[in-house]
Design a protein around this motif. Structure first.
Motif, PDB file in Angstrom:
ATOM      1  N   ALA A 148      16.401 -21.743  -1.637  1.00 46.62           N
ATOM      2  CA  ALA A 148      15.916 -20.403  -1.971  1.00 46.62           C
ATOM      3  C   ALA A 148      14.401 -20.348  -1.829  1.00 46.62           C
ATOM      4  N   PRO A 149      13.867 -19.314  -1.182  1.00 47.74           N
ATOM      5  CA  PRO A 149      12.412 -19.143  -1.137  1.00 47.74           C
ATOM      6  C   PRO A 149      11.859 -18.873  -2.531  1.00 47.74           C
ATOM      7  N   ALA A 150      10.564 -18.849  -2.657  1.00 50.89           N
ATOM      8  CA  ALA A 150       9.934 -18.455  -3.910  1.00 50.89           C
ATOM      9  C   ALA A 150      10.332 -17.019  -4.234  1.00 50.89           C
ATOM     10  N   LEU A 151      10.719 -16.772  -5.478  1.00 55.73           N
ATOM     11  CA  LEU A 151      11.203 -15.460  -5.898  1.00 55.73           C
ATOM     12  C   LEU A 151      10.126 -14.750  -6.708  1.00 55.73           C
ATOM     13  N   TYR A 152       9.812 -13.513  -6.302  1.00 54.41           N
ATOM     14  CA  TYR A 152       8.788 -12.730  -6.996  1.00 54.41           C
ATOM     15  C   TYR A 152       9.338 -11.362  -7.371  1.00 54.41           C
ATOM     16  N   HIS A 153       8.869 -10.859  -8.509  1.00 54.07           N
ATOM     17  CA  HIS A 153       9.171  -9.501  -8.963  1.00 54.07           C
ATOM     18  C   HIS A 153       7.870  -8.714  -8.897  1.00 54.07           C
ATOM     19  N   LEU A 154       7.873  -7.625  -8.120  1.00 53.79           N
ATOM     20  CA  LEU A 154       6.665  -6.813  -7.935  1.00 53.79           C
ATOM     21  C   LEU A 154       6.743  -5.578  -8.822  1.00 53.79           C
ATOM     22  N   ASP A 155       5.887  -5.520  -9.818  1.00 49.62           N
ATOM     23  CA  ASP A 155       5.797  -4.364 -10.706  1.00 49.62           C
ATOM     24  C   ASP A 155       4.898  -3.322 -10.050  1.00 49.62           C
ATOM     25  N   ALA A 156       5.528  -2.276  -9.494  1.00 45.38           N
ATOM     26  CA  ALA A 156       4.782  -1.205  -8.827  1.00 45.38           C
ATOM     27  C   ALA A 156       4.876   0.090  -9.618  1.00 45.38           C
ATOM     28  N   THR A 157       5.078  -0.014 -10.929  1.00 45.64           N
ATOM     29  CA  THR A 157       5.169   1.189 -11.744  1.00 45.64           C
ATOM     30  C   THR A 157       3.842   1.953 -11.770  1.00 45.64           C
ATOM     31  N   ARG A 158       2.756   1.213 -11.506  1.00 49.67           N
ATOM     32  CA  ARG A 158       1.461   1.864 -11.290  1.00 49.67           C
ATOM     33  C   ARG A 158       1.019   1.499  -9.876  1.00 49.67           C
ATOM     34  N   PRO A 159       1.259   2.393  -8.904  1.00 46.59           N
ATOM     35  CA  PRO A 159       0.996   2.048  -7.504  1.00 46.59           C
ATOM     36  C   PRO A 159      -0.445   1.626  -7.230  1.00 46.59           C
ATOM     37  N   ASP A 160      -1.384   2.071  -8.089  1.00 47.23           N
ATOM     38  CA  ASP A 160      -2.781   1.726  -7.857  1.00 47.23           C
ATOM     39  C   ASP A 160      -3.094   0.288  -8.264  1.00 47.23           C
ATOM     40  N   VAL A 161      -2.264  -0.294  -9.155  1.00 45.30           N
ATOM     41  CA  VAL A 161      -2.505  -1.674  -9.594  1.00 45.30           C
ATOM     42  C   VAL A 161      -1.176  -2.438  -9.652  1.00 45.30           C
TER      43      VAL A 161
END
Length: 312
Positions: A186-199
């Motif tokens: 399995a590749p490295a697994l990431y969760h991207l929190d984009a609830t604030r698109p600016d940050v």
């Protein structure tokens, strides 16, 4: 505005590759793309593959076509392969989706057996094995997956988190199961929190699960809030455990101490246990069975001596 926000989220991947959307300011729509010169990037381009939902495929088909066109343009550039991996990569689709008319993964996260994990991996692959245009592309999908180094899943809904809905475990942990089904690491697994698109904030999946467990799931204030909702609140407390178990089973990203923490906050608290027994005895029984199944599957070895000896 909705299309702009979704397009910007989708074009996070093209930006990594060294492309950016071109906007028609009159209609506020994406009309094309621009390839960024390497001199302006000061880094190599990143080879990107997208797996989009059936809803995104149907509502924004032009975005998938633009992404495919952008990666095609990147393949034709006169740039060294160590700076532009697209020049050496095989041809084929870069955007994958469910079959036409299909939505979701159809993936079960209930059982904790090896057979269930293999079935979950196959379900993820089968539900991702078409191009955005609707053409079967299982072989191309597997080729892209075997060459992947990192998997990133985006969350853009601020009212939820990855333990509040089964879909997060199905997509993120299901991907890890799919890689295992292919016999690939399995590749490295990431969760991207984009609830604030600016940050936007990207965290390793294991870190995000630990953060959510401590900040929300095992937080007495959240549990008290669920208790005010009676039967439904009890169901949400039980569902959080199910989702945590799915991440543990399919991706192996939940250490035992997080289950200890959640047990202490729920079944280990007499007031919460009494609430579950009164408001929703089925939820209590389900949680007791889930903790027992986790222990039986070797996914939870409690650090508490009393629980290790079978005392609730």
């Amino acid at each position: 505005q909705a299309e702009r926000e979704l397009a910007n989220a989708g074009f996070t991947a093209p930006t990594m590759a060294g492309a950016k959307p071109v906007w028609d300011e009159g209609s506020d729509r994406v009309t094309g793309f621009e390839i960024l010169p390497l001199a302006l990037m000061d880094r190599p381009r990143i080879e990107v593959t997208l797996r989009v939902s059936g809803l995104f495929r149907d509502v924004f088909p032009d975005l998938a076509r633009l992404f495919e066109a952008a990666t095609g343009a990147l393949r034709l550039r006169d740039e060294a392969a160590d700076m532009n991996p697209y020049t050496a990569a095989s041809e084929g689709p870069r955007v994958f989706a469910p079959a036409p008319g299909s939505y979701g993964l159809g993936l079960s996260t209930d059982a904790l057996s090896d057979e269930a994990r293999r079935a979950a991996g196959e379900a993820w692959l089968a539900a991702s094995a078409h191009t955005a245009a609707g053409e079967p592309a299982r072989a191309a999908l597997e080729t892209r997956l075997r060459g992947a180094d990192v998997f990133v899943h985006t969350q853009d809904l601020p009212e939820t988190d990855l333990l509040l809905a089964e879909d997060y475990a199905a997509h993120e942990a299901g991907f890890a199961a799919a890689m295992s089904r292919l016999g690939a690491p399995a590749p490295a697994l990431y969760h991207l929190d984009a609830t604030r698109p600016d940050v936007p904030k990207a965290r390793p999946l294991a870190e995000e699960i630990a953060r959510v467990t401590r900040a929300r799931a095992a937080n007495p204030r959240w549990i008290a809030g669920m208790m005010r909702h009676g039967f439904r609140g009890a169901a949400e407390i039980a569902a959080t455990l199910d989702h945590l178990a799915a991440f543990a089973h399919l991706a192996g990203v939940v250490p035992a101490h997080l289950f200890d923490l959640y047990h202490e906050a729920t079944l280990g608290d007499p007031a919460v246990r009494d609430f579950l027994q009164t408001a929703n005895p089925q939820a209590l029984a389900a949680m007791e069975a889930r903790f027992a199944a986790l222990a039986g599957a070797g996914l939870w070895q409690s650090q508490s001596n009393s629980r290790a000896m079978g005392v609730a």
